[in-house]
Motif scaffolding. Structure first.
Motif, PDB file in Angstrom:
ATOM      1  N   LYS A  97      21.354 -87.493  14.816  1.00 50.55           N
ATOM      2  CA  LYS A  97      20.506 -86.837  13.832  1.00 50.55           C
ATOM      3  C   LYS A  97      19.655 -85.801  14.533  1.00 50.55           C
ATOM      4  O   LYS A  97      19.100 -86.043  15.605  1.00 50.55           O
ATOM      5  CB  LYS A  97      19.621 -87.866  13.130  1.00 50.55           C
ATOM      6  CG  LYS A  97      18.735 -87.274  12.041  1.00 50.55           C
ATOM      7  CD  LYS A  97      17.906 -88.352  11.379  1.00 50.55           C
ATOM      8  CE  LYS A  97      16.976 -87.770  10.326  1.00 50.55           C
ATOM      9  NZ  LYS A  97      16.169 -88.824   9.655  1.00 50.55           N
ATOM     10  N   THR A 148      23.033 -85.439   3.103  1.00 52.44           N
ATOM     11  CA  THR A 148      22.923 -84.967   4.486  1.00 52.44           C
ATOM     12  C   THR A 148      23.836 -83.770   4.705  1.00 52.44           C
ATOM     13  O   THR A 148      24.782 -83.537   3.947  1.00 52.44           O
ATOM     14  CB  THR A 148      23.311 -86.070   5.478  1.00 52.44           C
ATOM     15  OG1 THR A 148      24.638 -86.539   5.179  1.00 52.44           O
ATOM     16  CG2 THR A 148      22.350 -87.243   5.410  1.00 52.44           C
ATOM     17  N   LYS A 154      20.148 -75.170   9.740  1.00 48.62           N
ATOM     18  CA  LYS A 154      19.300 -76.343   9.639  1.00 48.62           C
ATOM     19  C   LYS A 154      18.499 -76.335   8.347  1.00 48.62           C
ATOM     20  O   LYS A 154      17.715 -75.447   8.086  1.00 48.62           O
ATOM     21  CB  LYS A 154      18.353 -76.431  10.841  1.00 48.62           C
ATOM     22  CG  LYS A 154      17.553 -77.733  10.869  1.00 48.62           C
ATOM     23  CD  LYS A 154      16.685 -77.817  12.100  1.00 48.62           C
ATOM     24  CE  LYS A 154      15.890 -79.112  12.100  1.00 48.62           C
ATOM     25  NZ  LYS A 154      14.997 -79.211  13.265  1.00 48.62           N
ATOM     26  N   GLY A 161      16.930 -79.611   5.634  1.00 50.52           N
ATOM     27  CA  GLY A 161      16.967 -81.005   5.233  1.00 50.52           C
ATOM     28  C   GLY A 161      17.396 -81.893   6.388  1.00 50.52           C
ATOM     29  O   GLY A 161      17.173 -81.592   7.554  1.00 50.52           O
ATOM     30  N   GLU A 162      18.014 -83.019   6.053  1.00 48.82           N
ATOM     31  CA  GLU A 162      18.469 -83.979   7.066  1.00 48.82           C
ATOM     32  C   GLU A 162      19.809 -83.521   7.629  1.00 48.82           C
ATOM     33  O   GLU A 162      20.808 -83.450   6.918  1.00 48.82           O
ATOM     34  CB  GLU A 162      18.592 -85.377   6.457  1.00 48.82           C
ATOM     35  CG  GLU A 162      18.718 -86.472   7.497  1.00 48.82           C
ATOM     36  CD  GLU A 162      18.588 -87.855   6.884  1.00 48.82           C
ATOM     37  OE1 GLU A 162      19.419 -88.189   6.020  1.00 48.82           O
ATOM     38  OE2 GLU A 162      17.658 -88.594   7.276  1.00 48.82           O
ATOM     39  N   GLY A 187      16.477 -83.663  15.264  1.00 50.09           N
ATOM     40  CA  GLY A 187      15.032 -83.762  15.097  1.00 50.09           C
ATOM     41  C   GLY A 187      14.369 -82.416  15.224  1.00 50.09           C
ATOM     42  O   GLY A 187      14.980 -81.369  14.974  1.00 50.09           O
TER      43      GLY A 187
END
Length: 304
Positions: free
Chosen positions: A197, A234, A165, A167-168, A199
């Motif tokens: 996505k 991404t 994990k 960034g986006e 979170g």
């Protein structure tokens, strides 16, 4: 014994050949014995054959050398303790696991990713090991993610995602059932695999939420593809998950034909699905690392 479903067996082979396994049989008096295997692979689909190796120095050598069959239990992600127990000289290894005799007669465990109950097909002496080749007479393929082992440590695929994990991050699920894959349409009507996505809950929780929203009976599986999309800045992680059935609240399980692949507008997803279709036929899966344009496929580490 009922006829083996060749396609379902091929899917089970492809999904679990890299996991940690416990091989079991029974002594003549019915006492169960077993050991954590250091090698396990499919040999043939017609007839359906699997192979395991047993060290000549093993205290179980005589029992397996004389047995009429054996079972291979592919352990799930939560069964590290079972692997450790059957790898050590414990007095009553079976006290730590729920089990029953399989259709062919060898012990099969509850809660595993898969089990294969085999009749003895051939024994081959090879150096300091005895190769046992079994003919699969019955098997069961569950949705539990398998337990991996590489470089002296256990590998839990859903935990691996957390380390990636940055960034986006987007997580997707390549959910398969008997050769078909769950495809869904996005808000633009474009087909693809379920994606969400990530979170604050993390990748593992996001994947479980994605599967739940899809309405399929499946559990998080192995990481199948990891890539960066430079254009959108991404990162993407796709998990290969096995579904227990082909029902879904959204989308549809679809054969990956050439026409279907042509309808996938995202080139990275299309390439991933085309690879999955090819690897499914061979029963040999790898992990893709790279970006949305190019990368490499690395073979999954063998179990120990």
């Amino acid at each position: 014994m009922t006829e083996i479903d060749a396609r379902a067996l091929r899917d089970a082979f492809g999904a679990f050949m890299t996991g940690v396994t416990v091989v079991t049989t029974c002594q003549q008096d019915g006492t169960p014995v077993g050991f954590t295997a250091n090698s396990f692979t499919s040999v043939s689909l017609d007839p359906p054959l699997v192979l395991v190796c047993l060290a000549n120095a093993s205290r179980n050598y005589d029992v397996f050398n004389e047995a009429g069959g054996f079972a291979v239990n592919v352990l799930s992600e939560s069964q590290k303790d079972v692997s450790n127990t059957f790898a050590r000289p414990v007095e009553d290894r079976f006290a730590s696991v729920s089990w029953q005799r399989g259709p062919q007669g060898s012990p099969v465990f509850e809660g595993v990713s898969a089990w294969f109950d085999c009749a003895m097909f051939q024994r081959v002496e090879a150096g300091d090991h005895l190769i046992l080749i079994g003919k699969v007479e019955a098997f069961e393929n569950a949705t539990h993610p398998g337990l991996g082992y590489a470089r002296g440590a256990y590998v839990a695929p859903t935990v691996q995602a957390e380390a990636l994990k940055s960034g986006e991050l987007f997580v997707s699920a390549l959910i398969a059932h008997e050769g078909k894959v769950l495809l869904v349409a996005n808000d633009k009507g474009q087909l693809g695999v379920p994606e969400v996505k990530v979170g604050k809950e993390g990748a593992s929780a996001a994947l479980k939420r994605l599967i739940s929203t899809s309405g399929v009976v499946a559990e998080p599986g192995f990481i199948y593809s990891v890539y960066e999309d430079a254009a959108r800045e991404t990162q993407h992680i796709s998990f290969l998950c096995q579904a227990a059935q082909d029902g879904a609240l959204s989308g549809m399980f679809t054969e990956l034909s050439e026409t279907t692949l042509m309808s996938i507008t995202d080139p990275a997803v299309c390439t991933m699905l085309a690879r999955f279709a090819s690897e499914s036929r061979m029963g040999n899966f790898g992990v893709y690392y790279g970006n949305q344009v190019s990368g490499e496929v690395r073979s999954l580490a063998s179990g120990s």
